[in-house]
Design a protein around this motif. Sequence first.
Motif, PDB file in Angstrom:
ATOM      1  N   GLY A  48     -12.310 -14.501  16.846  1.00  0.00           N
ATOM      2  CA  GLY A  48     -10.959 -15.008  17.048  1.00  0.00           C
ATOM      3  C   GLY A  48      -9.980 -14.472  16.018  1.00  0.00           C
ATOM      4  N   ALA A  49     -10.393 -14.445  14.751  1.00  0.00           N
ATOM      5  CA  ALA A  49      -9.517 -13.931  13.697  1.00  0.00           C
ATOM      6  C   ALA A  49      -9.187 -12.461  13.935  1.00  0.00           C
ATOM      7  N   ALA A  50     -10.189 -11.685  14.357  1.00  0.00           N
ATOM      8  CA  ALA A  50      -9.952 -10.269  14.645  1.00  0.00           C
ATOM      9  C   ALA A  50      -9.045 -10.100  15.859  1.00  0.00           C
ATOM     10  N   VAL A  55      -5.862  -7.232  17.332  1.00  0.00           N
ATOM     11  CA  VAL A  55      -5.582  -6.897  18.732  1.00  0.00           C
ATOM     12  C   VAL A  55      -4.202  -7.405  19.141  1.00  0.00           C
ATOM     13  N   LEU A  56      -4.030  -8.720  19.115  1.00  0.00           N
ATOM     14  CA  LEU A  56      -2.740  -9.274  19.517  1.00  0.00           C
ATOM     15  C   LEU A  56      -1.638  -8.844  18.558  1.00  0.00           C
ATOM     16  N   GLY A  57      -1.977  -8.779  17.280  1.00  0.00           N
ATOM     17  CA  GLY A  57      -0.986  -8.388  16.285  1.00  0.00           C
ATOM     18  C   GLY A  57      -0.527  -6.951  16.412  1.00  0.00           C
ATOM     19  N   ALA A  58      -1.336  -6.130  17.081  1.00  0.00           N
ATOM     20  CA  ALA A  58      -0.987  -4.719  17.244  1.00  0.00           C
ATOM     21  C   ALA A  58      -0.184  -4.453  18.506  1.00  0.00           C
ATOM     22  N   LEU A  59      -0.050  -5.468  19.344  1.00  0.00           N
ATOM     23  CA  LEU A  59       0.696  -5.277  20.580  1.00  0.00           C
ATOM     24  C   LEU A  59       2.192  -5.227  20.294  1.00  0.00           C
ATOM     25  N   ALA A  82      -7.695 -17.231  16.495  1.00  0.00           N
ATOM     26  CA  ALA A  82      -6.754 -16.163  16.841  1.00  0.00           C
ATOM     27  C   ALA A  82      -5.322 -16.594  16.562  1.00  0.00           C
ATOM     28  N   ALA A  83      -5.003 -17.837  16.908  1.00  0.00           N
ATOM     29  CA  ALA A  83      -3.653 -18.349  16.658  1.00  0.00           C
ATOM     30  C   ALA A  83      -3.354 -18.396  15.161  1.00  0.00           C
ATOM     31  N   ALA A  84      -4.349 -18.788  14.366  1.00  0.00           N
ATOM     32  CA  ALA A  84      -4.156 -18.874  12.921  1.00  0.00           C
ATOM     33  C   ALA A  84      -3.891 -17.503  12.308  1.00  0.00           C
ATOM     34  N   ALA A  85      -4.517 -16.461  12.867  1.00  0.00           N
ATOM     35  CA  ALA A  85      -4.372 -15.106  12.325  1.00  0.00           C
ATOM     36  C   ALA A  85      -3.237 -14.328  12.972  1.00  0.00           C
TER      37      ALA A  85
END
Length: 233
Positions: A48-50, A55-59, A82-85
Motif C-alpha cells: 500500500g505504501a508503495a 505509483v499513484l504519486g507518479a501519475l 496508500a492514502a497515508a503515503a
Amino acid sequence: MTLTPSVGAAMGLGDAIGAILAGPRAAIARALNQFTYYEMKARAGTVGAALGARVLGALGPAAPVRLHLIGHSFGGRLVTSAAAAFPAPTHLALQSLTLLQAAFSHNALCASFGGGQVGAYPKVIGKVAGPISTTHTHNDSACTIAYALASRLVRDNAQAIGDAADEFGAIGANGAINLAGSQIQAVPPMATNGRYEFRPGKVHNFNADAGIKDHMDVTNPVVAALVAAAVSA
C-alpha cells in the motif's frame, strides 16, 4: 510453489488461528508458511505504501481526476497505507476511502490511545477530501475473533475479546475508534434504501449487522449501494 485457493484471501485470518489452536506442530508449520496472517498483514502495509508513493504519486493526469480507494479485509490496510503515503500530485485528488470489513487495528486512524500510543495512520484523516467510510459487524468472526487473537499472539486473556474495549480489535468488528469528536460523523446503520448523508473529511462508521452476514459478504446490493453513495458524495 503451489498456492492454495485461500492464498491472499481473508480466510487466512481463520486459518492462522486454527493452526495455533490445533497444537504446537500445526502452529510451527503455519509460522513457516509465508502466507500466514502476519505476513499478509505486513505485505498489505508495504504494498500500500508503495502504491501511494510510487505509483499513484507518479501519475500526472492532464485534467482533474477524483481518486476513490476501496479495500476489503487486508485490502483495507493496503488502501489506507496508500492514502497515508499519497503525495497528492497535481490534478489527482484523493476523494474517498471506503473500508469494507477491514482487517487491521480499530485504533489505526487515531492520534492517541492507550496511554500515549499512536495509531499507524492518523494522518489519513485530513488527506481525504470526501468521506472515509467503514463497515463493521460482529457477524464477521474473522475480524471479531480471529483478528484479535492473532494480533495478541495469544499473549493475554482479555475480558471481551474483539470488541471495542479490546486493544487488539479490528475496524471490521468495531469501526475506527478513539477519534476526536471533530473527526467522526455519527451515522445510522447501513441503509437498505441506499440513501446516505456524508460529511467531507470525516469518518463514518456504519454498523453492518443487518447488511453483512460474514467476512466475505461484501458484494451484496446493500454494500454496493453504500460504496456507490460514498464515491458519489
